[in-house]
Design an enzyme around this catalytic site. Structure first.
Site, PDB file in Angstrom:
ATOM      1  N   HIS A 206      17.792  35.439  33.928  1.00 24.71           N
ATOM      2  CA  HIS A 206      18.050  35.246  32.497  1.00 24.71           C
ATOM      3  C   HIS A 206      17.093  35.998  31.591  1.00 24.71           C
ATOM      4  CE1 HIS A 206      14.844  32.273  33.104  1.00 24.71           C
ATOM      5  NE2 HIS A 206      14.559  32.482  31.848  1.00 24.71           N
TER       6      HIS A 206
HETATM    7  N1  UDP Z   1      15.594  25.556  37.460  1.00 28.41           N
HETATM    8  C1  UDP Z   1      16.340  24.398  37.341  1.00 28.41           C
HETATM    9  N2  UDP Z   1      17.694  24.523  37.181  1.00 28.41           N
HETATM   10  C2  UDP Z   1      18.321  25.724  37.122  1.00 28.41           C
HETATM   11  C3  UDP Z   1      17.546  26.892  37.249  1.00 28.41           C
HETATM   12  C4  UDP Z   1      16.188  26.785  37.406  1.00 28.41           C
HETATM   13  O1  UDP Z   1      15.807  23.301  37.405  1.00 28.41           O
HETATM   14  O2  UDP Z   1      19.537  25.746  36.953  1.00 28.41           O
HETATM   15  C5  UDP Z   1      14.139  25.424  37.598  1.00 28.41           C
HETATM   16  C6  UDP Z   1      13.532  26.247  38.698  1.00 28.41           C
HETATM   17  O3  UDP Z   1      13.523  25.512  39.906  1.00 28.41           O
HETATM   18  C7  UDP Z   1      12.146  26.502  38.152  1.00 28.41           C
HETATM   19  C8  UDP Z   1      12.329  26.516  36.659  1.00 28.41           C
HETATM   20  O4  UDP Z   1      13.584  25.913  36.400  1.00 28.41           O
HETATM   21  O5  UDP Z   1      11.285  25.432  38.430  1.00 28.41           O
HETATM   22  C9  UDP Z   1      12.296  27.916  36.133  1.00 28.41           C
HETATM   23  O6  UDP Z   1      12.628  27.908  34.802  1.00 28.41           O
HETATM   24  P1  UDP Z   1      12.989  29.220  34.002  1.00 28.41           P
HETATM   25  O7  UDP Z   1      13.591  30.204  34.930  1.00 28.41           O
HETATM   26  O8  UDP Z   1      13.755  28.775  32.816  1.00 28.41           O
HETATM   27  O9  UDP Z   1      11.583  29.709  33.455  1.00 28.41           O
HETATM   28  P2  UDP Z   1      10.470  30.682  34.043  1.00 28.41           P
HETATM   29  O10 UDP Z   1      10.144  30.287  35.421  1.00 28.41           O
HETATM   30  O11 UDP Z   1      11.008  32.064  33.949  1.00 28.41           O
HETATM   31  O12 UDP Z   1       9.311  30.463  33.114  1.00 28.41           O
END
Ligand code: UDP
Length: 357
Positions: A206
């Site tokens: 994303h």
């Molecule tokens: N995650 C979740 N549901 C989803 C996709 C991701 O719970 O449908 C969790 C994933 O396991 C991880 C976190 O969300 O712990 C990652 O969030 P995101 O990708 O929004 O943020 P980033 O890691 O890029 O800061």
């Protein structure tokens, strides 16, 4: 102490689940939700499922440019801080909510406690890098997840305020990873329940860098569509329309597009995946904890600790590059545990206690 915690986005809810549970054993916590993520499956599901206390305030700020969003959050948080007069403000990670809260508190001379400090991609082209750098530099206590982050903070002159406590996401991950996978609730984009295949690849994607136009996302999806098992891809609301349109137009029927899933489902989809392809900072760490090989689609390393022995490899948003990285094998050294012991929240509370004397 009275501590105001500000959260706003999915990864912060996951971190706050572990943080709030521990913090509330000794302190009064006022929880503020900025509203940055607001859909049920991007926000409320985490509060329900992870037992996160109901926010005391919800600012309802989302959308708009980075500047508009940050400014509206800053104004709302400042008012709350003036009313609540807390002893400290606690923030997680690197979102606009993190930066807005840190700025509001620092200007009011309220000490800022930053969890997940010190991560650096080495480029201000990444919008979150700006948030994490500025937040670190106006924080009083910096809690970092790894030795590498500690060294980076030391190099920026912040070493004396830094405490290496391990990754608080690991606390949350272990909590669910050690529980049986009960009642998976995975819904297709049309809202109907998805039947899980026998085996799968797990993908999330994303980031702005991969979803600003069709080209990078289409290249990533083209790679996943060629694999020997289906790919489960919970789509972020930000790029749902694009992902759905590309899959339809290209006939990518080896990819199961779903709505965002709750945390328990995400952890178990991770643990049981053949491999993982993501541009998420959090998910690549969870792949590492679970011992599942990951390919990270971005131009920058986010968690250098994971980039060992083929366990996590950088790939360009390029079909062949992703496929060739996925074809490699990983080696796991069980003694290599760079993210702490899963008790980061306790360590953070220990440091706060000592800091207050
Ligand atoms: N995650 C979740 N549901 C989803 C996709 C991701 O719970 O449908 C969790 C994933 O396991 C991880 C976190 O969300 O712990 C990652 O969030 P995101 O990708 O929004 O943020 P980033 O890691 O890029 O800061």
């Amino acid at each position: 102490m009275k501590i105001v915690t500000v959260v706003g986005a999915r990864p912060q809810f996951i971190k706050a689940a572990a943080g709030s549970r521990q913090l509330r054993k000794e302190h009064q916590e006022i929880l503020v939700h900025t509203g940055q993520h607001f859909d049920d499956n991007m926000s409320a599901v985490f509060f329900r499922e992870m037992g996160i206390p109901t926010p005391d305030y919800n600012l309802g700020v989302s959308g708009g440019s980075h500047g508009q969003m940050t400014a509206r959050m800053l104004t709302g948080i400042e008012e709350i801080l003036q009313k609540e007069q807390p002893d400290a403000l606690l923030v997680y990670g690197d979102t606009n909510s993190t930066l807005a809260a840190a700025l509001a508190a620092a200007k009011l001379r309220i000490p800022v406690l930053h969890v997940e400090a010190g991560n650096r991609l080495g480029t201000l082209d990444n919008p979150e890098e700006i948030n994490r750098k500025l937040t670190d530099h106006c924080s009083t206590l910096l809690f970092c997840a790894t030795e590498d982050a500690r060294q980076k903070l030391e190099a920026e002159g912040l070493g004396s305020r830094t405490h290496c406590v391990g990754n608080i996401m690991y606390d949350s991950f272990l909590y669910f990873a050690n529980k049986p996978w009960e009642n998976p609730n995975i819904l297709g984009l049309d809202g109907s329940p998805v039947t899980l295949p026998d085996s799968w690849y797990y993908m999330t994607c994303h980031r702005q860098e991969n979803t600003y136009s069709d080209e990078p996302l289409a290249a990533i999806l083209a790679a996943m569509n060629q694999l020997d098992a289906k790919t489960i891809y919970p789509v972020h609301p930000r790029n749902r329309e694009r992902a759905e349109r590309i899959c339809k137009a290209q006939g990518f029927d080896n990819i199961l597009l779903t709505q965002p899933v709750g945390y328990s489902d995400s952890v178990h989809l991770t643990q049981n995946a053949k491999k993982i392809v993501t541009d998420s900072g959090g998910l690549q760490c969870e792949a590492f904890y679970a011992g599942v090989q990951c390919v990270f689609v971005l131009d920058y390393v986010v968690w250098p600790e994971t980039m060992v022995s083929g366990r996590n490899q950088l790939a360009k948003a390029d079909t062949e590059d992703i496929l060739s990285k996925l074809a490699k094998e990983q080696r796991i050294d069980p003694a290599y545990q760079p993210f702490g012991d899963g008790h980061a929240a306790e360590k953070i509370c220990d440091v706060i206690r000592q800091w207050r004397g």
